[in-house]
Design a protein around this motif. Structure first.
Motif, PDB file in Angstrom:
ATOM      1  N   ASP A   1       0.808  -1.217   0.000  1.00 24.72           N
ATOM      2  CA  ASP A   1       0.000   0.000   0.000  1.00 24.72           C
ATOM      3  C   ASP A   1       0.846   1.274   0.000  1.00 24.72           C
ATOM      4  O   ASP A   1       0.532   2.255   0.667  1.00 24.72           O
ATOM      5  CB  ASP A   1      -0.939   0.010   1.214  1.00 24.72           C
ATOM      6  CG  ASP A   1      -2.204   0.810   0.949  1.00 24.72           C
ATOM      7  OD1 ASP A   1      -2.640   0.875  -0.216  1.00 24.72           O
ATOM      8  OD2 ASP A   1      -2.756   1.373   1.904  1.00 24.72           O
ATOM      9  N   TRP A   2       1.928   1.261  -0.735  1.00 24.29           N
ATOM     10  CA  TRP A   2       2.809   2.422  -0.837  1.00 24.29           C
ATOM     11  C   TRP A   2       2.664   3.027  -2.233  1.00 24.29           C
ATOM     12  O   TRP A   2       2.454   2.300  -3.191  1.00 24.29           O
ATOM     13  CB  TRP A   2       4.259   1.984  -0.590  1.00 24.29           C
ATOM     14  CG  TRP A   2       5.210   3.126  -0.524  1.00 24.29           C
ATOM     15  CD1 TRP A   2       5.948   3.663  -1.542  1.00 24.29           C
ATOM     16  CD2 TRP A   2       5.523   3.910   0.633  1.00 24.29           C
ATOM     17  NE1 TRP A   2       6.682   4.713  -1.109  1.00 24.29           N
ATOM     18  CE2 TRP A   2       6.442   4.897   0.224  1.00 24.29           C
ATOM     19  CE3 TRP A   2       5.091   3.873   1.954  1.00 24.29           C
ATOM     20  CZ2 TRP A   2       6.960   5.830   1.108  1.00 24.29           C
ATOM     21  CZ3 TRP A   2       5.601   4.806   2.828  1.00 24.29           C
ATOM     22  CH2 TRP A   2       6.532   5.766   2.404  1.00 24.29           C
ATOM     23  N   PRO A   3       2.753   4.344  -2.373  1.00 24.23           N
ATOM     24  CA  PRO A   3       3.035   5.382  -1.373  1.00 24.23           C
ATOM     25  C   PRO A   3       1.778   5.797  -0.605  1.00 24.23           C
ATOM     26  O   PRO A   3       0.654   5.562  -1.074  1.00 24.23           O
ATOM     27  CB  PRO A   3       3.551   6.546  -2.228  1.00 24.23           C
ATOM     28  CG  PRO A   3       2.861   6.367  -3.542  1.00 24.23           C
ATOM     29  CD  PRO A   3       2.752   4.875  -3.744  1.00 24.23           C
ATOM     30  N   PRO A   4       1.951   6.422   0.562  1.00 29.04           N
ATOM     31  CA  PRO A   4       0.809   6.753   1.429  1.00 29.04           C
ATOM     32  C   PRO A   4      -0.242   7.636   0.770  1.00 29.04           C
ATOM     33  O   PRO A   4      -1.433   7.466   1.028  1.00 29.04           O
ATOM     34  CB  PRO A   4       1.470   7.470   2.618  1.00 29.04           C
ATOM     35  CG  PRO A   4       2.877   6.983   2.625  1.00 29.04           C
ATOM     36  CD  PRO A   4       3.246   6.769   1.185  1.00 29.04           C
ATOM     37  N   GLN A   5       0.189   8.571  -0.094  1.00 36.16           N
ATOM     38  CA  GLN A   5      -0.790   9.482  -0.691  1.00 36.16           C
ATOM     39  C   GLN A   5      -1.716   8.766  -1.672  1.00 36.16           C
ATOM     40  O   GLN A   5      -2.758   9.295  -2.042  1.00 36.16           O
ATOM     41  CB  GLN A   5      -0.091  10.651  -1.406  1.00 36.16           C
ATOM     42  CG  GLN A   5       0.736  10.256  -2.621  1.00 36.16           C
ATOM     43  CD  GLN A   5       2.174   9.986  -2.274  1.00 36.16           C
ATOM     44  OE1 GLN A   5       2.499   9.666  -1.131  1.00 36.16           O
ATOM     45  NE2 GLN A   5       3.054  10.122  -3.248  1.00 36.16           N
ATOM     46  N   ASP A   6      -1.330   7.568  -2.081  1.00 35.72           N
ATOM     47  CA  ASP A   6      -2.179   6.776  -2.965  1.00 35.72           C
ATOM     48  C   ASP A   6      -2.676   5.526  -2.266  1.00 35.72           C
ATOM     49  O   ASP A   6      -2.928   4.506  -2.902  1.00 35.72           O
ATOM     50  CB  ASP A   6      -1.397   6.383  -4.232  1.00 35.72           C
ATOM     51  CG  ASP A   6      -1.046   7.589  -5.082  1.00 35.72           C
ATOM     52  OD1 ASP A   6      -1.839   8.548  -5.103  1.00 35.72           O
ATOM     53  OD2 ASP A   6       0.016   7.579  -5.733  1.00 35.72           O
ATOM     54  N   SER A   7      -2.810   5.589  -0.964  1.00 37.72           N
ATOM     55  CA  SER A   7      -3.180   4.438  -0.160  1.00 37.72           C
ATOM     56  C   SER A   7      -4.567   3.913  -0.524  1.00 37.72           C
ATOM     57  O   SER A   7      -5.558   4.638  -0.471  1.00 37.72           O
ATOM     58  CB  SER A   7      -3.153   4.808   1.326  1.00 37.72           C
ATOM     59  OG  SER A   7      -3.802   3.827   2.098  1.00 37.72           O
ATOM     60  N   ALA A   8      -4.639   2.638  -0.891  1.00 39.04           N
ATOM     61  CA  ALA A   8      -5.926   2.018  -1.205  1.00 39.04           C
ATOM     62  C   ALA A   8      -6.823   1.966   0.025  1.00 39.04           C
ATOM     63  O   ALA A   8      -8.043   2.091  -0.075  1.00 39.04           O
ATOM     64  CB  ALA A   8      -5.694   0.608  -1.752  1.00 39.04           C
ATOM     65  N   ARG A   9      -6.228   1.791   1.211  1.00 44.64           N
ATOM     66  CA  ARG A   9      -7.028   1.756   2.441  1.00 44.64           C
ATOM     67  C   ARG A   9      -7.665   3.109   2.708  1.00 44.64           C
ATOM     68  O   ARG A   9      -8.820   3.196   3.136  1.00 44.64           O
ATOM     69  CB  ARG A   9      -6.152   1.324   3.622  1.00 44.64           C
ATOM     70  CG  ARG A   9      -5.834  -0.164   3.634  1.00 44.64           C
ATOM     71  CD  ARG A   9      -5.171  -0.571   4.933  1.00 44.64           C
ATOM     72  NE  ARG A   9      -3.818  -0.051   5.057  1.00 44.64           N
ATOM     73  CZ  ARG A   9      -2.735  -0.701   4.647  1.00 44.64           C
ATOM     74  NH1 ARG A   9      -2.848  -1.893   4.086  1.00 44.64           N
ATOM     75  NH2 ARG A   9      -1.530  -0.180   4.791  1.00 44.64           N
ATOM     76  N   ALA A  10      -6.900   4.197   2.459  1.00 40.10           N
ATOM     77  CA  ALA A  10      -7.463   5.531   2.659  1.00 40.10           C
ATOM     78  C   ALA A  10      -8.577   5.797   1.654  1.00 40.10           C
ATOM     79  O   ALA A  10      -9.613   6.374   1.986  1.00 40.10           O
ATOM     80  CB  ALA A  10      -6.376   6.591   2.534  1.00 40.10           C
ATOM     81  N   TRP A  11      -8.390   5.378   0.397  1.00 38.66           N
ATOM     82  CA  TRP A  11      -9.429   5.566  -0.610  1.00 38.66           C
ATOM     83  C   TRP A  11     -10.679   4.784  -0.248  1.00 38.66           C
ATOM     84  O   TRP A  11     -11.798   5.241  -0.461  1.00 38.66           O
ATOM     85  CB  TRP A  11      -8.902   5.123  -1.972  1.00 38.66           C
ATOM     86  CG  TRP A  11      -7.941   6.094  -2.580  1.00 38.66           C
ATOM     87  CD1 TRP A  11      -7.838   7.432  -2.302  1.00 38.66           C
ATOM     88  CD2 TRP A  11      -6.945   5.814  -3.555  1.00 38.66           C
ATOM     89  NE1 TRP A  11      -6.837   8.001  -3.051  1.00 38.66           N
ATOM     90  CE2 TRP A  11      -6.270   7.032  -3.838  1.00 38.66           C
ATOM     91  CE3 TRP A  11      -6.553   4.661  -4.222  1.00 38.66           C
ATOM     92  CZ2 TRP A  11      -5.242   7.116  -4.759  1.00 38.66           C
ATOM     93  CZ3 TRP A  11      -5.518   4.754  -5.144  1.00 38.66           C
ATOM     94  CH2 TRP A  11      -4.872   5.966  -5.402  1.00 38.66           C
ATOM     95  N   LYS A  12     -10.485   3.572   0.294  1.00 38.02           N
ATOM     96  CA  LYS A  12     -11.630   2.756   0.694  1.00 38.02           C
ATOM     97  C   LYS A  12     -12.437   3.465   1.778  1.00 38.02           C
ATOM     98  O   LYS A  12     -13.663   3.449   1.769  1.00 38.02           O
ATOM     99  CB  LYS A  12     -11.157   1.391   1.186  1.00 38.02           C
ATOM    100  CG  LYS A  12     -12.281   0.429   1.550  1.00 38.02           C
ATOM    101  CD  LYS A  12     -11.706  -0.942   1.892  1.00 38.02           C
ATOM    102  CE  LYS A  12     -12.827  -1.935   2.182  1.00 38.02           C
ATOM    103  NZ  LYS A  12     -13.539  -1.615   3.416  1.00 38.02           N
ATOM    104  N   ARG A  13     -11.738   4.132   2.710  1.00 41.21           N
ATOM    105  CA  ARG A  13     -12.440   4.850   3.772  1.00 41.21           C
ATOM    106  C   ARG A  13     -13.261   5.999   3.205  1.00 41.21           C
ATOM    107  O   ARG A  13     -14.290   6.380   3.775  1.00 41.21           O
ATOM    108  CB  ARG A  13     -11.440   5.366   4.813  1.00 41.21           C
ATOM    109  CG  ARG A  13     -10.917   4.275   5.740  1.00 41.21           C
ATOM    110  CD  ARG A  13     -10.304   4.891   6.983  1.00 41.21           C
ATOM    111  NE  ARG A  13      -9.125   5.670   6.678  1.00 41.21           N
ATOM    112  CZ  ARG A  13      -7.878   5.162   6.617  1.00 41.21           C
ATOM    113  NH1 ARG A  13      -7.678   3.884   6.825  1.00 41.21           N
ATOM    114  NH2 ARG A  13      -6.857   5.940   6.351  1.00 41.21           N
ATOM    115  N   SER A  14     -12.812   6.564   2.065  1.00 38.82           N
ATOM    116  CA  SER A  14     -13.580   7.643   1.447  1.00 38.82           C
ATOM    117  C   SER A  14     -14.982   7.173   1.101  1.00 38.82           C
ATOM    118  O   SER A  14     -15.973   7.856   1.356  1.00 38.82           O
ATOM    119  CB  SER A  14     -12.882   8.136   0.169  1.00 38.82           C
ATOM    120  OG  SER A  14     -11.634   8.703   0.455  1.00 38.82           O
TER     121      SER A  14
END
Length: 239
Positions: A131-144
């Protein structure tokens, strides 16, 4: 502690560490093809990598942790801006970046070279790199997506995204397609007013784009979509 006890601690620790190291190395090699997206590695991908190196793209961009930080990281470019976004930047950087002080050079790449570089970036996007780099994190996008749909009722702006079938071309969290840029990424680069204006007439702001016009939507609704997209960027990038 006696000398014998010290030696025992040393040898037990050393041998345990060696066994763990060997076991993890073997496990990594066993998964190597999956982790490196080897199934998608073909001659066109290799040609794209060579073109990427020949054009010195790493002088400005980082990919898989290697390169400069002047321009965006390209490790997840396919997921972030989609194939069309990559092609437009390679073919017409002077149009895409005309409002930016960081100009991408126009190298007049032949169509075959653009196709190869798109294939290379598509392959890189499929590499498992935790899941790198952080700014393109799939987990963060999923939370969106999860936050957008929290409570079970769509907001008026989210309902518009669904009504206009925006996810047929754009990804949002774990949903949608990768034809155009991710909605979270757009909101991190543009303000709501720009998004609203772009929806009215995409060709005027980005000549050659395949994005259809949404001039049938009232200005207020286009502004609502713009505000939602910007808010998604802020929420989706929280670690």
């Amino acid at each position: 502690m006696t000398e014998g006890q010290s030696k025992a601690v040393f040898w037990v620790g050393t041998l345990t560490s060696a066994v763990l190291f060997i076991a993890l190395t073997v496990d990594t090699h066993r998964q190597f093809d999956r982790l490196t997206n080897a199934a998608a590695l073909d001659e066109q991908v290799v040609a794209g990598k060579r073109a990427f190196e020949r054009r010195n793209c790493n002088d400005c961009h980082t990919i898989l942790g290697f390169g400069a930080y002047y321009a965006p990281d390209l490790t997840r470019a396919q997921a972030r801006i989609g194939e069309e976004g990559i092609r437009r930047r390679l073919a017409h950087p002077e149009q895409v970046f005309r409002a930016s002080y960081r100009k991408m050079p126009q190298q007049r790449l032949p169509a075959a070279e653009i196709d190869a570089m798109v294939a290379f970036l598509r392959w890189v996007d499929g590499i498992e790199n935790n899941d790198w780099p952080p700014q393109d994190s799939a987990r963060a996008w999923k939370r969106s997506t999860e936050r957008l749909l929290a409570g079970g009722l769509l907001s008026p702006a989210a309902a518009l995204l669904k009504q206009e079938n925006c996810l047929q071309c754009h990804a949002l969290g774990a949903e949608g397609e990768r034809v155009g840029p991710r909605l979270e990424w757009i909101g991190g680069r543009r303000d709501a007013a720009y998004v609203a204006k772009f929806l009215e007439d995409p060709q005027r702001l980005q000549p050659g784009t395949t994005m259809p016009a949404y001039d049938h939507l009232p200005e207020g609704q286009r502004q609502m979509i713009g505000e939602l997209v910007v808010s998604l960027a802020a929420r989706g990038r929280v670690p």
